[in-house]
Structure formats: structure tokens, C-alpha cells
Design a protein around this motif. Structure first.
Motif, PDB file in Angstrom:
ATOM      1  N   MET A  24       1.150  19.304   9.634  1.00 54.76           N
ATOM      2  CA  MET A  24       2.300  18.627   9.016  1.00 54.76           C
ATOM      3  C   MET A  24       2.406  17.186   9.509  1.00 54.76           C
ATOM      4  SD  MET A  24       5.166  21.659   8.967  1.00 54.76           S
ATOM      5  CE  MET A  24       6.466  20.471   8.854  1.00 54.76           C
ATOM      6  N   VAL A  25       2.074  16.947  10.751  1.00 56.69           N
ATOM      7  CA  VAL A  25       2.130  15.595  11.303  1.00 56.69           C
ATOM      8  C   VAL A  25       0.955  14.757  10.782  1.00 56.69           C
ATOM      9  CG1 VAL A  25       1.925  14.282  13.451  1.00 56.69           C
ATOM     10  CG2 VAL A  25       3.421  16.271  13.339  1.00 56.69           C
ATOM     11  N   ALA A  26      -0.210  15.356  10.638  1.00 55.56           N
ATOM     12  CA  ALA A  26      -1.412  14.615  10.242  1.00 55.56           C
ATOM     13  C   ALA A  26      -1.491  14.338   8.740  1.00 55.56           C
ATOM     14  CB  ALA A  26      -2.648  15.382  10.679  1.00 55.56           C
ATOM     15  N   ALA A  27      -0.846  15.135   7.908  1.00 55.21           N
ATOM     16  CA  ALA A  27      -0.968  14.981   6.445  1.00 55.21           C
ATOM     17  C   ALA A  27      -0.558  13.598   5.941  1.00 55.21           C
ATOM     18  CB  ALA A  27      -0.179  16.078   5.743  1.00 55.21           C
ATOM     19  N   PRO A  28       0.563  13.017   6.366  1.00 56.82           N
ATOM     20  CA  PRO A  28       0.905  11.673   5.874  1.00 56.82           C
ATOM     21  C   PRO A  28      -0.124  10.612   6.273  1.00 56.82           C
ATOM     22  CG  PRO A  28       2.824  12.712   6.861  1.00 56.82           C
ATOM     23  CD  PRO A  28       1.648  13.584   7.161  1.00 56.82           C
ATOM     24  N   PHE A  29      -0.694  10.745   7.468  1.00 50.35           N
ATOM     25  CA  PHE A  29      -1.705   9.791   7.898  1.00 50.35           C
ATOM     26  C   PHE A  29      -2.963   9.911   7.040  1.00 50.35           C
ATOM     27  CE2 PHE A  29       0.713  10.371  11.907  1.00 50.35           C
ATOM     28  CZ  PHE A  29       1.245   9.094  11.955  1.00 50.35           C
ATOM     29  N   THR A  30      -3.317  11.120   6.671  1.00 51.13           N
ATOM     30  CA  THR A  30      -4.481  11.339   5.823  1.00 51.13           C
ATOM     31  C   THR A  30      -4.245  10.770   4.437  1.00 51.13           C
ATOM     32  OG1 THR A  30      -4.987  13.344   7.061  1.00 51.13           O
ATOM     33  CG2 THR A  30      -6.042  13.106   4.934  1.00 51.13           C
ATOM     34  N   ALA A  31      -3.061  10.943   3.873  1.00 52.01           N
ATOM     35  CA  ALA A  31      -2.751  10.404   2.546  1.00 52.01           C
ATOM     36  C   ALA A  31      -2.786   8.880   2.571  1.00 52.01           C
ATOM     37  CB  ALA A  31      -1.382  10.899   2.092  1.00 52.01           C
ATOM     38  N   ALA A  32      -2.238   8.268   3.611  1.00 44.19           N
ATOM     39  CA  ALA A  32      -2.253   6.808   3.722  1.00 44.19           C
ATOM     40  C   ALA A  32      -3.682   6.298   3.860  1.00 44.19           C
ATOM     41  CB  ALA A  32      -1.410   6.360   4.911  1.00 44.19           C
ATOM     42  N   TRP A  33      -4.489   6.990   4.622  1.00 52.26           N
ATOM     43  CA  TRP A  33      -5.892   6.606   4.788  1.00 52.26           C
ATOM     44  C   TRP A  33      -6.623   6.696   3.451  1.00 52.26           C
ATOM     45  CZ3 TRP A  33     -10.214   9.819   4.196  1.00 52.26           C
ATOM     46  CH2 TRP A  33     -11.434   9.223   4.555  1.00 52.26           C
ATOM     47  N   SER A  34      -6.386   7.751   2.696  1.00 57.73           N
ATOM     48  CA  SER A  34      -7.023   7.928   1.392  1.00 57.73           C
ATOM     49  C   SER A  34      -6.585   6.832   0.411  1.00 57.73           C
ATOM     50  CB  SER A  34      -6.667   9.305   0.827  1.00 57.73           C
ATOM     51  OG  SER A  34      -7.178   9.461  -0.462  1.00 57.73           O
ATOM     52  N   ASP A  35      -5.286   6.523   0.372  1.00 60.26           N
ATOM     53  CA  ASP A  35      -4.793   5.449  -0.502  1.00 60.26           C
ATOM     54  C   ASP A  35      -5.435   4.117  -0.135  1.00 60.26           C
ATOM     55  OD1 ASP A  35      -3.171   7.238  -1.826  1.00 60.26           O
ATOM     56  OD2 ASP A  35      -1.339   6.675  -0.748  1.00 60.26           O
ATOM     57  N   LEU A 143      -3.163  -4.748  -6.679  1.00 62.96           N
ATOM     58  CA  LEU A 143      -3.680  -3.379  -6.645  1.00 62.96           C
ATOM     59  C   LEU A 143      -2.755  -2.541  -5.791  1.00 62.96           C
ATOM     60  CD1 LEU A 143      -7.366  -4.288  -5.818  1.00 62.96           C
ATOM     61  CD2 LEU A 143      -6.451  -3.753  -8.043  1.00 62.96           C
ATOM     62  N   SER A 144      -2.469  -1.314  -6.236  1.00 64.72           N
ATOM     63  CA  SER A 144      -1.627  -0.442  -5.429  1.00 64.72           C
ATOM     64  C   SER A 144      -1.980   1.025  -5.657  1.00 64.72           C
ATOM     65  CB  SER A 144      -0.143  -0.670  -5.753  1.00 64.72           C
ATOM     66  OG  SER A 144       0.114  -0.341  -7.091  1.00 64.72           O
ATOM     67  N   ALA A 145      -1.809   1.792  -4.597  1.00 65.89           N
ATOM     68  CA  ALA A 145      -1.966   3.249  -4.635  1.00 65.89           C
ATOM     69  C   ALA A 145      -1.079   3.789  -3.525  1.00 65.89           C
ATOM     70  CB  ALA A 145      -3.411   3.669  -4.417  1.00 65.89           C
ATOM     71  N   GLY A 146      -0.087   4.580  -3.899  1.00 67.45           N
ATOM     72  CA  GLY A 146       0.844   5.097  -2.901  1.00 67.45           C
ATOM     73  C   GLY A 146       1.586   3.946  -2.244  1.00 67.45           C
ATOM     74  N   SER A 147       1.534   3.868  -0.941  1.00 68.49           N
ATOM     75  CA  SER A 147       2.221   2.795  -0.207  1.00 68.49           C
ATOM     76  C   SER A 147       1.294   1.633   0.120  1.00 68.49           C
ATOM     77  CB  SER A 147       2.825   3.357   1.075  1.00 68.49           C
ATOM     78  OG  SER A 147       1.793   3.830   1.908  1.00 68.49           O
ATOM     79  N   GLU A 148       0.056   1.684  -0.336  1.00 63.78           N
ATOM     80  CA  GLU A 148      -0.925   0.651  -0.036  1.00 63.78           C
ATOM     81  C   GLU A 148      -0.954  -0.385  -1.157  1.00 63.78           C
ATOM     82  OE1 GLU A 148      -3.676  -1.036   2.513  1.00 63.78           O
ATOM     83  OE2 GLU A 148      -2.518   0.776   2.833  1.00 63.78           O
ATOM     84  N   HIS A 149      -0.852  -1.679  -0.802  1.00 65.09           N
ATOM     85  CA  HIS A 149      -0.849  -2.770  -1.777  1.00 65.09           C
ATOM     86  C   HIS A 149      -1.797  -3.880  -1.319  1.00 65.09           C
ATOM     87  CE1 HIS A 149       2.688  -1.002  -3.640  1.00 65.09           C
ATOM     88  NE2 HIS A 149       3.169  -0.852  -2.413  1.00 65.09           N
ATOM     89  N   VAL A 150      -2.567  -4.437  -2.278  1.00 65.26           N
ATOM     90  CA  VAL A 150      -3.493  -5.537  -1.981  1.00 65.26           C
ATOM     91  C   VAL A 150      -3.475  -6.493  -3.156  1.00 65.26           C
ATOM     92  CG1 VAL A 150      -5.928  -6.134  -1.694  1.00 65.26           C
ATOM     93  CG2 VAL A 150      -5.008  -4.181  -0.500  1.00 65.26           C
ATOM     94  N   SER A 151      -3.605  -7.787  -2.887  1.00 59.25           N
ATOM     95  CA  SER A 151      -3.707  -8.785  -3.947  1.00 59.25           C
ATOM     96  C   SER A 151      -5.137  -9.330  -3.969  1.00 59.25           C
ATOM     97  CB  SER A 151      -2.741  -9.942  -3.705  1.00 59.25           C
ATOM     98  OG  SER A 151      -1.424  -9.497  -3.840  1.00 59.25           O
ATOM     99  N   VAL A 152      -5.670  -9.493  -5.184  1.00 57.61           N
ATOM    100  CA  VAL A 152      -6.991 -10.088  -5.371  1.00 57.61           C
ATOM    101  C   VAL A 152      -6.768 -11.421  -6.066  1.00 57.61           C
ATOM    102  CG1 VAL A 152      -9.216  -9.874  -6.530  1.00 57.61           C
ATOM    103  CG2 VAL A 152      -8.124  -7.842  -5.557  1.00 57.61           C
ATOM    104  N   THR A 153      -7.171 -12.498  -5.390  1.00 54.26           N
ATOM    105  CA  THR A 153      -7.012 -13.840  -5.957  1.00 54.26           C
ATOM    106  C   THR A 153      -8.395 -14.396  -6.259  1.00 54.26           C
ATOM    107  OG1 THR A 153      -5.026 -14.162  -4.631  1.00 54.26           O
ATOM    108  CG2 THR A 153      -6.038 -16.125  -5.558  1.00 54.26           C
ATOM    109  N   PHE A 154      -8.533 -15.017  -7.404  1.00 57.99           N
ATOM    110  CA  PHE A 154      -9.816 -15.602  -7.791  1.00 57.99           C
ATOM    111  C   PHE A 154      -9.574 -17.011  -8.317  1.00 57.99           C
ATOM    112  CE2 PHE A 154      -8.037 -13.156 -11.194  1.00 57.99           C
ATOM    113  CZ  PHE A 154      -8.132 -13.986 -12.290  1.00 57.99           C
ATOM    114  N   HIS A 155     -10.622 -17.806  -8.310  1.00 52.36           N
ATOM    115  CA  HIS A 155     -10.504 -19.206  -8.766  1.00 52.36           C
ATOM    116  C   HIS A 155     -11.484 -19.466  -9.883  1.00 52.36           C
ATOM    117  CE1 HIS A 155      -8.116 -19.735  -5.201  1.00 52.36           C
ATOM    118  NE2 HIS A 155      -9.116 -19.327  -4.456  1.00 52.36           N
TER     119      HIS A 155
END
Length: 155
Positions: A24-35, A143-155
Motif C-alpha cells: 500500500m505504501v509502495a503503490a503510489p511511488f510505482t504509479a508516479a514512476w510509471s507516469d 505533456l502530462s500523465a497523472g501528476s507528471e508534467h513536462v513542456s517541450v519547446t522547439f524553435h
């Protein structure tokens, strides 16, 4: 009284309870890692697609001029990212043209541009992003999945 080797029922129940608590303690960490891993995969594929689209636009095999898209990077509803070039002289690139390259993005990753779902990104013959109706018009993709967010910037 002779004692037999082995575990008592109480000992087994304690071990099972401890394992349950650890899971139960490890499951949220695994989901965050997967996202996080899925967002990073999508980021790499988008960067690769943008690089390929710019290279195809610079080649400009069909002589597109002005604001006509020489190369188009498209994302369909099945999360398939694909590169399309101009089909022939006078015919700008479109998402209906044959694919030059494609990659499958992870299903859980959402790609947005300017607050709306990303559909396509066009490049002119100088490999500069161009404004097409319904396509991305800024140079940052979120880009986002679950609580993970990233921005991709291009020129």
C-alpha cells in the motif's frame, strides 16, 4: 510436549499484514514512476518527430514556398505520431498524405498546445513553424500523465 518446526498461523498472518502495508505504501511511488517514464518516452518521441519534420521541411523536395507546409507532424486519436511531406509540386503537406515516419506515443500521455489537444504542427521550407488552421500555433507543447508534467519547446 514436543514442538514441531514451522510457522504458526499468527506468525503467517503478521507477515501477510506487513507485506500488505508495504504494498500500500509502495503503490503510489510505482504509479508516479510509471507516469514519469511514459512522459519521458513521449518527450523523446516528440523531439525526434520535430527533428525529422524540420529536416524534411528543409529538404523541401517538392518546392513549397511562402506559408505552405513542406512537412507536417500529426497526432491522431490513437496516439500515433506521424510525419507527412508535401505530396507533389503545388500540393502542400497534409495529415492525409502518406507517412514518412511514425511512432506510437504512450496511451496515458496527453499532449496539448496552448490549452487544447495537439493535432498537428506544420513547418515551412525554412523549417520554421507555420500557423495552420487547427494545428499548433505556439512553440511549446505540454505533456502530462497523472501528476507528471513536462513542456517541450522547439524553435
Amino acid at each position: 510436549m514436543k514442538r514441531h518446526a514451522g510457522f504458526s498461523l499468527v506468525e503467517l498472518m503478521i507477515v501477510v499484514t506487513l507485506l500488505g502495508v508495504l504494498l500500500m505504501v509502495a503503490a503510489p511511488f510505482t504509479a508516479a514512476w510509471s507516469d514519469s517514464a511514459q512522459v519521458r518516452d513521449a518527450e523523446g518521441l516528440l523531439n525526434q518527430g520535430i527533428g525529422r519534420a524540420k529536416a524534411a521541411a528543409l529538404r523541401n523536395r517538392h518546392g513549397m514556398i511562402d506559408d505552405q507546409p513542406s512537412a507536417l507532424l500529426c497526432l491522431d486519436g490513437d496516439k500515433m505520431l506521424s510525419l507527412h511531406e508535401a505530396a507533389g509540386t503545388g500540393s502542400p503537406a497534409s495529415c492525409d498524405a502518406p507517412r514518412q515516419w511514425s511512432a506510437q506515443l504512450p496511451q496515458r500521455v496527453a499532449v496539448q498546445s496552448g490549452g487544447s489537444d495537439f493535432a498537428c504542427l506544420g513547418f515551412d521550407a525554412r523549417a520554421m513553424p507555420i500557423d495552420l488552421g487547427g494545428c499548433a500555433d505556439n512553440q511549446t507543447l505540454a505533456l502530462s500523465a497523472g501528476s507528471e508534467h513536462v513542456s517541450v519547446t522547439f524553435h
